[in-house]
Design a protein around this motif. Structure first.
Motif, PDB file in Angstrom:
ATOM      1  N   THR A 221     -11.084  24.470 -35.558  1.00 11.14           N
ATOM      2  CA  THR A 221     -11.297  24.313 -36.993  1.00 11.14           C
ATOM      3  C   THR A 221     -11.421  22.836 -37.348  1.00 11.14           C
ATOM      4  OG1 THR A 221      -8.950  24.138 -37.601  1.00 11.14           O
ATOM      5  CG2 THR A 221      -9.869  26.367 -37.394  1.00 11.14           C
ATOM      6  N   VAL A 222     -11.941  22.591 -38.532  1.00 13.63           N
ATOM      7  CA  VAL A 222     -12.088  21.213 -39.004  1.00 13.63           C
ATOM      8  C   VAL A 222     -10.735  20.520 -39.045  1.00 13.63           C
ATOM      9  CG1 VAL A 222     -12.760  19.772 -40.972  1.00 13.63           C
ATOM     10  CG2 VAL A 222     -14.167  21.762 -40.324  1.00 13.63           C
ATOM     11  N   ASN A 223      -9.724  21.196 -39.555  1.00 14.55           N
ATOM     12  CA  ASN A 223      -8.407  20.565 -39.665  1.00 14.55           C
ATOM     13  C   ASN A 223      -7.733  20.369 -38.308  1.00 14.55           C
ATOM     14  OD1 ASN A 223      -8.330  20.066 -42.415  1.00 14.55           O
ATOM     15  ND2 ASN A 223      -7.550  22.102 -42.912  1.00 14.55           N
ATOM     16  N   GLU A 224      -8.008  21.242 -37.352  1.00 15.62           N
ATOM     17  CA  GLU A 224      -7.462  21.022 -36.005  1.00 15.62           C
ATOM     18  C   GLU A 224      -8.058  19.759 -35.391  1.00 15.62           C
ATOM     19  OE1 GLU A 224      -6.443  25.538 -34.391  1.00 15.62           O
ATOM     20  OE2 GLU A 224      -8.515  24.788 -34.278  1.00 15.62           O
ATOM     21  N   ILE A 225      -9.357  19.571 -35.553  1.00 17.14           N
ATOM     22  CA  ILE A 225      -9.987  18.367 -35.006  1.00 17.14           C
ATOM     23  C   ILE A 225      -9.506  17.123 -35.739  1.00 17.14           C
ATOM     24  CG2 ILE A 225     -12.182  17.158 -34.716  1.00 17.14           C
ATOM     25  CD1 ILE A 225     -13.479  19.833 -34.091  1.00 17.14           C
ATOM     26  N   LYS A 226      -9.374  17.196 -37.054  1.00 18.34           N
ATOM     27  CA  LYS A 226      -8.816  16.062 -37.797  1.00 18.34           C
ATOM     28  C   LYS A 226      -7.450  15.684 -37.240  1.00 18.34           C
ATOM     29  CE  LYS A 226     -10.845  16.893 -42.396  1.00 18.34           C
ATOM     30  NZ  LYS A 226     -10.494  17.270 -43.791  1.00 18.34           N
ATOM     31  N   GLU A 227      -6.648  16.704 -36.968  1.00 15.63           N
ATOM     32  CA  GLU A 227      -5.287  16.458 -36.480  1.00 15.63           C
ATOM     33  C   GLU A 227      -5.308  15.772 -35.124  1.00 15.63           C
ATOM     34  OE1 GLU A 227      -1.185  16.631 -37.411  1.00 15.63           O
ATOM     35  OE2 GLU A 227      -2.937  17.170 -38.626  1.00 15.63           O
ATOM     36  N   ILE A 228      -6.202  16.200 -34.251  1.00 18.58           N
ATOM     37  CA  ILE A 228      -6.342  15.563 -32.934  1.00 18.58           C
ATOM     38  C   ILE A 228      -6.704  14.093 -33.097  1.00 18.58           C
ATOM     39  CG2 ILE A 228      -7.710  15.505 -30.808  1.00 18.58           C
ATOM     40  CD1 ILE A 228      -8.092  18.604 -31.272  1.00 18.58           C
ATOM     41  N   LEU A 229      -7.670  13.824 -33.957  1.00 18.46           N
ATOM     42  CA  LEU A 229      -8.142  12.448 -34.146  1.00 18.46           C
ATOM     43  C   LEU A 229      -7.065  11.569 -34.777  1.00 18.46           C
ATOM     44  CD1 LEU A 229     -11.748  13.243 -35.415  1.00 18.46           C
ATOM     45  CD2 LEU A 229     -11.095  12.407 -33.150  1.00 18.46           C
TER      46      LEU A 229
ATOM     47  N   PHE B  53       7.283  11.775 -33.074  1.00 17.60           N
ATOM     48  CA  PHE B  53       7.750  13.152 -32.906  1.00 17.60           C
ATOM     49  C   PHE B  53       8.135  13.831 -34.217  1.00 17.60           C
ATOM     50  CE2 PHE B  53       8.491  11.277 -28.673  1.00 17.60           C
ATOM     51  CZ  PHE B  53       7.720  12.157 -27.929  1.00 17.60           C
ATOM     52  N   GLY B  54       8.519  13.045 -35.227  1.00 18.75           N
ATOM     53  CA  GLY B  54       8.844  13.635 -36.516  1.00 18.75           C
ATOM     54  C   GLY B  54       7.626  13.819 -37.398  1.00 18.75           C
ATOM     55  N   ASP B  55       7.015  12.708 -37.781  1.00 21.06           N
ATOM     56  CA  ASP B  55       5.900  12.760 -38.728  1.00 21.06           C
ATOM     57  C   ASP B  55       4.622  13.369 -38.140  1.00 21.06           C
ATOM     58  OD1 ASP B  55       7.447  11.559 -40.696  1.00 21.06           O
ATOM     59  OD2 ASP B  55       6.832   9.530 -40.131  1.00 21.06           O
ATOM     60  N   ILE B  56       4.377  13.163 -36.849  1.00 19.49           N
ATOM     61  CA  ILE B  56       3.130  13.664 -36.257  1.00 19.49           C
ATOM     62  C   ILE B  56       3.348  14.999 -35.543  1.00 19.49           C
ATOM     63  CG2 ILE B  56       1.265  13.183 -34.620  1.00 19.49           C
ATOM     64  CD1 ILE B  56       1.663  10.221 -35.166  1.00 19.49           C
ATOM     65  N   PHE B  57       4.165  15.012 -34.500  1.00 13.55           N
ATOM     66  CA  PHE B  57       4.390  16.263 -33.778  1.00 13.55           C
ATOM     67  C   PHE B  57       5.094  17.303 -34.647  1.00 13.55           C
ATOM     68  CE2 PHE B  57       2.913  14.109 -30.149  1.00 13.55           C
ATOM     69  CZ  PHE B  57       2.805  14.986 -29.086  1.00 13.55           C
ATOM     70  N   GLY B  58       5.750  16.865 -35.709  1.00 10.80           N
ATOM     71  CA  GLY B  58       6.412  17.797 -36.618  1.00 10.80           C
ATOM     72  C   GLY B  58       5.452  18.570 -37.503  1.00 10.80           C
ATOM     73  N   ARG B  59       4.182  18.156 -37.548  1.00  6.49           N
ATOM     74  CA  ARG B  59       3.170  18.870 -38.328  1.00  6.49           C
ATOM     75  C   ARG B  59       2.761  20.127 -37.556  1.00  6.49           C
ATOM     76  NH1 ARG B  59       0.228  16.098 -42.133  1.00  6.49           N
ATOM     77  NH2 ARG B  59      -1.780  16.848 -41.330  1.00  6.49           N
ATOM     78  N   ASP B  60       2.706  21.245 -38.262  1.00  9.96           N
ATOM     79  CA  ASP B  60       2.584  22.536 -37.580  1.00  9.96           C
ATOM     80  C   ASP B  60       1.179  23.130 -37.573  1.00  9.96           C
ATOM     81  OD1 ASP B  60       2.314  23.251 -40.222  1.00  9.96           O
ATOM     82  OD2 ASP B  60       3.969  24.684 -40.238  1.00  9.96           O
ATOM     83  N   ASN B  61       0.165  22.343 -37.904  1.00 10.70           N
ATOM     84  CA  ASN B  61      -1.179  22.911 -37.862  1.00 10.70           C
ATOM     85  C   ASN B  61      -1.870  22.696 -36.517  1.00 10.70           C
ATOM     86  OD1 ASN B  61      -1.369  20.171 -38.390  1.00 10.70           O
ATOM     87  ND2 ASN B  61      -3.192  20.344 -39.663  1.00 10.70           N
ATOM     88  N   LEU B  62      -1.116  22.183 -35.550  1.00  5.96           N
ATOM     89  CA  LEU B  62      -1.587  22.077 -34.174  1.00  5.96           C
ATOM     90  C   LEU B  62      -0.374  22.330 -33.285  1.00  5.96           C
ATOM     91  CD1 LEU B  62      -4.385  21.373 -32.919  1.00  5.96           C
ATOM     92  CD2 LEU B  62      -3.493  19.081 -32.512  1.00  5.96           C
ATOM     93  N   ASP B  63      -0.484  23.303 -32.383  1.00  9.41           N
ATOM     94  CA  ASP B  63       0.678  23.644 -31.563  1.00  9.41           C
ATOM     95  C   ASP B  63       0.937  22.584 -30.494  1.00  9.41           C
ATOM     96  OD1 ASP B  63      -0.792  24.345 -29.054  1.00  9.41           O
ATOM     97  OD2 ASP B  63      -1.563  26.002 -30.265  1.00  9.41           O
ATOM     98  N   TYR B  64       2.112  22.655 -29.893  1.00 10.65           N
ATOM     99  CA  TYR B  64       2.518  21.640 -28.923  1.00 10.65           C
ATOM    100  C   TYR B  64       1.598  21.619 -27.707  1.00 10.65           C
ATOM    101  CZ  TYR B  64       6.956  21.063 -31.451  1.00 10.65           C
ATOM    102  OH  TYR B  64       7.912  20.807 -32.404  1.00 10.65           O
ATOM    103  N   GLN B  65       1.149  22.774 -27.241  1.00  8.84           N
ATOM    104  CA  GLN B  65       0.265  22.789 -26.084  1.00  8.84           C
ATOM    105  C   GLN B  65      -1.029  22.034 -26.384  1.00  8.84           C
ATOM    106  OE1 GLN B  65      -0.405  26.598 -24.276  1.00  8.84           O
ATOM    107  NE2 GLN B  65       1.757  26.981 -23.877  1.00  8.84           N
ATOM    108  N   SER B  66      -1.588  22.276 -27.561  1.00  5.83           N
ATOM    109  CA  SER B  66      -2.820  21.582 -27.944  1.00  5.83           C
ATOM    110  C   SER B  66      -2.584  20.086 -28.060  1.00  5.83           C
ATOM    111  CB  SER B  66      -3.352  22.128 -29.271  1.00  5.83           C
ATOM    112  OG  SER B  66      -3.701  23.492 -29.150  1.00  5.83           O
ATOM    113  N   ARG B  67      -1.436  19.702 -28.638  1.00  3.95           N
ATOM    114  CA  ARG B  67      -1.116  18.274 -28.761  1.00  3.95           C
ATOM    115  C   ARG B  67      -0.973  17.627 -27.391  1.00  3.95           C
ATOM    116  NH1 ARG B  67      -0.294  16.570 -33.833  1.00  3.95           N
ATOM    117  NH2 ARG B  67       0.240  18.106 -35.440  1.00  3.95           N
ATOM    118  N   GLU B  68      -0.381  18.336 -26.447  1.00  2.00           N
ATOM    119  CA  GLU B  68      -0.215  17.760 -25.108  1.00  2.00           C
ATOM    120  C   GLU B  68      -1.531  17.699 -24.351  1.00  2.00           C
ATOM    121  OE1 GLU B  68       2.214  16.059 -23.700  1.00  2.00           O
ATOM    122  OE2 GLU B  68       3.113  16.208 -25.682  1.00  2.00           O
TER     123      GLU B  68
END
Length: 241
Positions: A68-76, A160-175
């Motif tokens: 999704t658009v927001n998932e890609i935004k989150e990655i970037l 880990f708080g402000d970024i990884f704490g956001r729940d619109n991208l799961d931990y596996q995707s973030r890793e």
């Protein structure tokens, strides 16, 4: 006679169709990562490398694969924590242009959901400490945190708080994104090693991580893939002793 010939031809057709279907399915079955996850690999890698032309292609492929658009935004956005604001901002600007081009072509991409508000009554440091501990499997400690306490605070509170704490991208995707970015940069093998371990901690399999490296080899570069393979081999060896 005609019926026999028709039956034979039908059988041959079905056999060819079945073999083609199996052949096409094999990359998905054996790849470890699905097409969306593979999209994360290339988006993160080309953002980290600052290769905006190939990033543009990766962004289009990621959207076409179902990110999704927001998932890609989150990655970037997350990328700035690993490769700096300049490359993150360049990546976001590239994505903005991609979205304009796709909208001009009449392509409707799924927006996806926004991140939920962070938990009330809990500071970013408190949340980040919990997240960091769950990801690495134990409270973070080490001489570097004693030597420079501010980096410990920033890692816990912001990364880990402000970024990884956001729940619109799961931990596996973030890793997947983090590992892909680090594997595409020079001189960060210590961090790459740590995040391979975190990836395994959050449920990514060895097969998925090796699939990630395969994507790096075919899309990013053999040197990056060979280095990542060596780091992963050491991680797997250390965990199985």
């Amino acid at each position: 006679m005609r019926k026999k010939i028709a039956a034979i031809l039908t059988g041959i057709f079905l056999s060819i169709f079945s073999m083609t279907a199996v052949s096409q399915a094999q990359p998905t079955i054996h790849s470890g990562l699905n097409v969306k996850q593979q999209g994360i690999v290339t988006i993160a890698a080309f953002t980290a490398k600052g290769d905006l032309e190939r990033l543009k292609t990766a962004l289009n492929e990621g959207l076409d694969a179902g990110l999704t658009v927001n998932e890609i935004k989150e990655i970037l956005v997350q990328m700035y924590a690993y490769c700096g604001f300049p490359r993150s901002l360049n990546g976001i600007n590239t994505f903005m242009n991609v979205m304009k081009e796709r909208e001009a072509k009449g392509i409707k991409d799924e927006l996806g959901r926004e991140a939920s508000p962070l938990p009330a009554g809990k500071s970013s440091i408190e949340l980040g400490t919990e997240v960091q501990t769950s990801l690495i499997g134990a409270p973070a400690s080490g001489a570097i945190y004693t030597f420079a306490p501010a980096i410990d605070e920033f890692l816990k509170g912001h990364l880990f708080g402000d970024i990884f704490g956001r729940d619109n991208l799961d931990y596996q995707s973030r890793e997947i994104a983090t590992i892909s970015a680090l594997a595409s940069m020079n001189g960060v093998n210590n961090q790459l090693r740590s995040h391979f371990n975190v990836g395994l901690n959050v449920g990514l399999t060895e097969a998925q991580l090796r699939s990630l490296i395969t994507v790096l080899e075919t899309r990013v570069g053999k040197q990056e893939a060979d280095n990542a393979t060596g780091v992963l081999n050491n991680v797997i060896s250390g965990r199985t002793r």
